[in-house]
Design a protein around this motif. Structure first.
Motif, PDB file in Angstrom:
ATOM      1  N   UNK A 314       0.812  -1.226   0.000  1.00  0.00           N
ATOM      2  CA  UNK A 314       0.000   0.000   0.000  1.00  0.00           C
ATOM      3  C   UNK A 314       0.836   1.263   0.000  1.00  0.00           C
ATOM      4  N   UNK A 315       1.937   1.334   0.749  1.00  0.00           N
ATOM      5  CA  UNK A 315       2.811   2.508   0.571  1.00  0.00           C
ATOM      6  C   UNK A 315       3.296   2.665  -0.867  1.00  0.00           C
ATOM      7  N   UNK A 316       3.556   1.553  -1.539  1.00  0.00           N
ATOM      8  CA  UNK A 316       3.986   1.637  -2.934  1.00  0.00           C
ATOM      9  C   UNK A 316       2.870   2.169  -3.826  1.00  0.00           C
ATOM     10  N   UNK A 317       1.620   1.741  -3.568  1.00  0.00           N
ATOM     11  CA  UNK A 317       0.487   2.236  -4.371  1.00  0.00           C
ATOM     12  C   UNK A 317       0.306   3.735  -4.154  1.00  0.00           C
ATOM     13  N   UNK A 318       0.399   4.173  -2.898  1.00  0.00           N
ATOM     14  CA  UNK A 318       0.248   5.606  -2.620  1.00  0.00           C
ATOM     15  C   UNK A 318       1.379   6.404  -3.279  1.00  0.00           C
ATOM     16  N   UNK A 319       2.597   5.864  -3.243  1.00  0.00           N
ATOM     17  CA  UNK A 319       3.708   6.554  -3.913  1.00  0.00           C
ATOM     18  C   UNK A 319       3.460   6.647  -5.420  1.00  0.00           C
ATOM     19  N   UNK A 320       2.920   5.579  -5.977  1.00  0.00           N
ATOM     20  CA  UNK A 320       2.603   5.598  -7.415  1.00  0.00           C
ATOM     21  C   UNK A 320       1.566   6.683  -7.721  1.00  0.00           C
ATOM     22  N   UNK A 321       0.528   6.796  -6.893  1.00  0.00           N
ATOM     23  CA  UNK A 321      -0.517   7.791  -7.148  1.00  0.00           C
ATOM     24  C   UNK A 321       0.024   9.214  -7.050  1.00  0.00           C
ATOM     25  N   UNK A 332      -6.564   7.236 -18.929  1.00  0.00           N
ATOM     26  CA  UNK A 332      -5.221   6.684 -18.738  1.00  0.00           C
ATOM     27  C   UNK A 332      -4.862   6.620 -17.255  1.00  0.00           C
ATOM     28  N   UNK A 333      -5.278   7.619 -16.464  1.00  0.00           N
ATOM     29  CA  UNK A 333      -5.052   7.569 -15.017  1.00  0.00           C
ATOM     30  C   UNK A 333      -5.773   6.374 -14.405  1.00  0.00           C
ATOM     31  N   UNK A 334      -7.004   6.124 -14.843  1.00  0.00           N
ATOM     32  CA  UNK A 334      -7.751   4.962 -14.348  1.00  0.00           C
ATOM     33  C   UNK A 334      -7.049   3.663 -14.741  1.00  0.00           C
ATOM     34  N   UNK A 335      -6.591   3.589 -15.958  1.00  0.00           N
ATOM     35  CA  UNK A 335      -5.954   2.366 -16.447  1.00  0.00           C
ATOM     36  C   UNK A 335      -4.677   2.061 -15.657  1.00  0.00           C
ATOM     37  N   UNK A 336      -3.868   3.038 -15.415  1.00  0.00           N
ATOM     38  CA  UNK A 336      -2.611   2.797 -14.692  1.00  0.00           C
ATOM     39  C   UNK A 336      -2.858   2.478 -13.220  1.00  0.00           C
ATOM     40  N   UNK A 337      -3.846   3.117 -12.621  1.00  0.00           N
ATOM     41  CA  UNK A 337      -4.152   2.833 -11.223  1.00  0.00           C
ATOM     42  C   UNK A 337      -4.691   1.413 -11.067  1.00  0.00           C
TER      43      UNK A 337
END
Length: 696
Positions: A314-321, A332-337
């Motif tokens: 989850x820290x990695x997902x938040x960093x990605x966002x 494209x934002x939806x697709x990558x998330x």
């Protein structure tokens, strides 16, 4: 094993395993009830069932360890009373759990729980020797009640089962695997009662004699196996939290017991009382400083080894966002998330459904079964993430569609401005349930994604406004240039046209045909110059109430000779009373332009039926006009450019007709759009404000 105390300790440990498993499961259900507060009462029944199972095995654990016969008898009576209640609650749950099943009627509930109360009372009185029954009668009554309730429960589950193996998206209904697990559980219960009847295992435990006999050992193992087998269908539906909680708690209890026993064994060899107290203090500190922090490590290890979920997911997902740029756009934002969340949770598939009907998918998730039900029932979804048997509060048609698509969770993505859509999740059975940490993290990711999408939409609007302004400036420059060119050309063209008209009036001239051709071409040039001037001229509107149906009829009347000569069939759908606030003459010019374009398209086609359709209607609070032709249509890549100045698909077209029409319609506060007409043709739709709305 010849040592009775050690045997009783091991027997108690064996019976404590199902007690711990059911207690962890009941705790998770209680947490779910407290956190989510579901509307269905079936979860209250489920919590009661898990608590009764845990209580039953706790009582038997204490019975094995109890020092006196009187205590053991009291515990046995309490256990038998709880068993009667447990079977009644279990059968009630079997009838109430499937979402498609009808709720049990009050009369059925009264018989079910009334019989349990009577049976439980008889069992308790017999255990306490308050009621004297002939030898073996109490056991036969107890066994008969257990067999009857067990058989009825398995029959209900088998009757309501809908699928074969457990499937992650169908955990709110029974499967054949549930029937098999429950059948094996009640078979183990029957074997337990048979061993008890033949070898008197319970009597030996009550008497405290022969506890180490094979019959008692078999009875204890079969009894514990019954609880574990019946727990399987329940644990499958809450695998992540139950497995994590059970393993962690069992490891903590085992480690604490080992530490305490080891310290006591060491203390027995130490003569100094002060040193023994220090050893006891060291044991307490070991539990607090070592074992308690060990819980987090155990949970992380289970996530990593069993569920393949990393602790830092989850820290990695938040960093990605935080690195997700709004410049990519909403889709494209939806697709990558989706791809990042699917990687973090090891999902098989995920989809983001937007209110506009667009969908972004990742992995394997079939949206076809959901299409019809989603359009109708999506508004019924709650404003929080749902999953883990929370679907049963949804409308049944939507619920069946979710089952068909094997969806296990739905997460709304919303911002303070709007609801962006819903994320649908599909995964395998092992990862079909999420922990509380996952639930909280998913909600946080959805909120953060909503803010990113807000930024993407605002950025897209800003870019669109900038492009619109640049386009307006370009059109203004083109209009000014066109006006200058038109004025420079118009005078010599007018003079040449006058001379050509005079020459054309002399039919005896040997060049009469050439004179008429010259006159026709000069008139065409003059029409193009007039179009340029109209395009460059500012729109001055004289607004009035215009009946669109009447205007269409009058305009089409002038086209009838041409329609009949070209073999074009006319279809009219002109609703009465559709009145727009418009400039009659300007609007007539728009309609004339659309009709001429449609006729040119059809007459350019050599064969095939020719049909011109004109419709007028009152739709969506606006006056709607639609012109449809059966011509060859326009290439898909040319559709977005049809309203651009000087763009034309006709060899002799100026490219100004539709550009003027668009400007005129937009000056009225309306809109004009074009789309392909299916297999053939083109459809141009115009929407204008109604006269009543304009008057207000």
């Amino acid at each position: 094993m010849s040592d009775p105390p050690t045997f009783r300790l091991l027997a108690a440990a064996v019976l404590f395993v199902p007690a711990l498993l059911w207690a962890v499961f009941a705790r998770d259900i209680w947490g779910f009830l407290h956190k989510r507060r579901p509307g269905s009462r079936v979860f209250v029944i489920l919590f009661s069932l898990g608590s009764l199972f845990a209580l039953h095995y706790v009582l038997w654990t204490l019975l094995v360890l109890a020092p006196s016969r009187s205590t053991r008898v009291l515990l046995l009576a309490a256990s038998d009373l709880g068993a009667a209640a447990l079977l009644a609650v279990g059968r009630h749950f079997a009838r109430a759990w499937p979402v498609r099943a009808d709720s049990p009627r009050p009369a059925w509930l009264a018989v079910n729980y009334g019989a349990a109360a009577v049976a439980g009372s008889v069992f308790v009185l017999a255990d306490l020797d308050t009621v004297a029954l002939p030898g073996g009668t109490a056991f036969v009554a107890f066994a008969a009640y257990l067999f009857a309730m067990g058989a009825l429960t398995v029959w209900d589950v088998r009757r309501l089962a809908r699928c074969g193996a457990w499937q992650p998206g169908r955990l709110d209904e029974y499967s054949s695997a549930d029937v098999i697990a429950l059948g094996l559980g009640f078979a183990a219960l029957a074997a337990t009662l048979a061993v008890d009847r033949l070898a008197g295992a319970t009597g030996r435990l009550l008497a405290g004699e022969g506890s180490a006999s094979p019959a008692v050992a078999a009875n204890v193992l079969l009894h514990a196996g019954t609880g574990l087998l019946i727990a399987v269908p329940f644990v499958v539906r809450d695998l992540a939290d139950t497995l994590r909680g059970f393993v962690t708690t069992a490891a903590m209890i085992a480690a604490t017991a080992g530490l305490v026993l080891g310290v006591h064994a060491l203390g027995a060899r130490v003569a100094d009382a002060e040193l023994r107290r220090l050893l006891d203090l060291g044991a307490v500190l070991g539990v607090v400083l070592v074992l308690v922090p060990l819980q987090g490590w155990l949970r992380a290890a289970i996530d990593r080894l069993v569920f393949r979920r990393r602790r830092q997911r989850w820290p990695e997902v938040h960093s990605f966002l935080r690195t997700l740029s709004p410049e990519l756009g909403v889709l494209e934002c939806c697709r990558r998330t989706l791809a990042e969340v699917a990687r973090a949770l090891q999902l098989r598939g995920a989809a983001f459904l937007l209110p506009s009907g667009e969908a972004v998918t990742h992995g394997a998730l079939a949206l076809e079964p959901l299409a019809a039900a989603w359009r109708r029932w999506a508004d019924a979804l709650p404003q929080h993430a749902i999953g883990k048997s929370r679907f049963r509060d949804l409308p049944l048609p939507l619920l069946e569609a979710l089952f068909e698509a094997n969806v296990i969770a739905i997460v709304p993505v919303a911002s303070p401005r709007r609801l962006w859509g819903h994320v649908l999740v599909r995964t395998d059975l092992l990862r079909a349930s999420f922990s509380d940490e996952d639930d909280q993290a998913i909600d946080a990711v959805a909120d953060q994604l909503g803010l990113v999408l807000d930024a993407a939409e605002l950025l897209a609007r800003t870019v669109a406004v900038e492009r619109s302004l640049a386009h307006a400036e370009k059109l203004a420059a083109i209009g000014e240039l066109a006006a200058r060119i038109a004025h420079e050309i118009r005078n010599p063209v007018t003079a040449a046209r006058s001379l050509a008209q005079q020459l054309a009036r002399e039919p005896a001239s040997p060049f009469a045909t050439e004179h008429r051709l010259i006159l026709g071409e000069l008139e065409r040039v003059e029409r193009q110059v007039a179009a340029l001037l109209r395009f460059a001229r500012r729109e001055d509107l004289r607004l009035e109430a215009v009946d669109l149906g009447e205007l269409a009829r009058a305009t089409l009347e002038a086209f009838r000779p041409r329609l009949e000569g070209s073999g074009v069939a006319l279809e009219l759908e002109l609703a009465d009373g559709v009145t727009a606030r418009a400039d009659r003459e300007k609007l007539r010019q728009v309609l004339v332009n659309l009709l001429e374009n449609a006729l040119d398209a059809m007459t350019a086609e050599a064969g095939g039926p020719r049909t011109l359709s004109v419709a007028v209607a009152n739709g969506h609070g606006a006056a709607a006009l639609e012109v449809r032709d059966s011509g060859p249509g326009v290439p898909a890549d040319a559709l977005p450019h049809l309203f651009e100045p000087f763009f034309s698909t006709k060899p002799s077209g100026t490219g100004l007709g539709l550009a003027i029409a668009r400007r005129t319609v937009e000056a009225h506060g309306g809109r004009i759009a074009v789309r392909a007409g299916g297999e053939r043709g083109l459809v141009v739709s115009v929407e204008l404000p109604l006269a009543e709305e304009g008057a207000r």
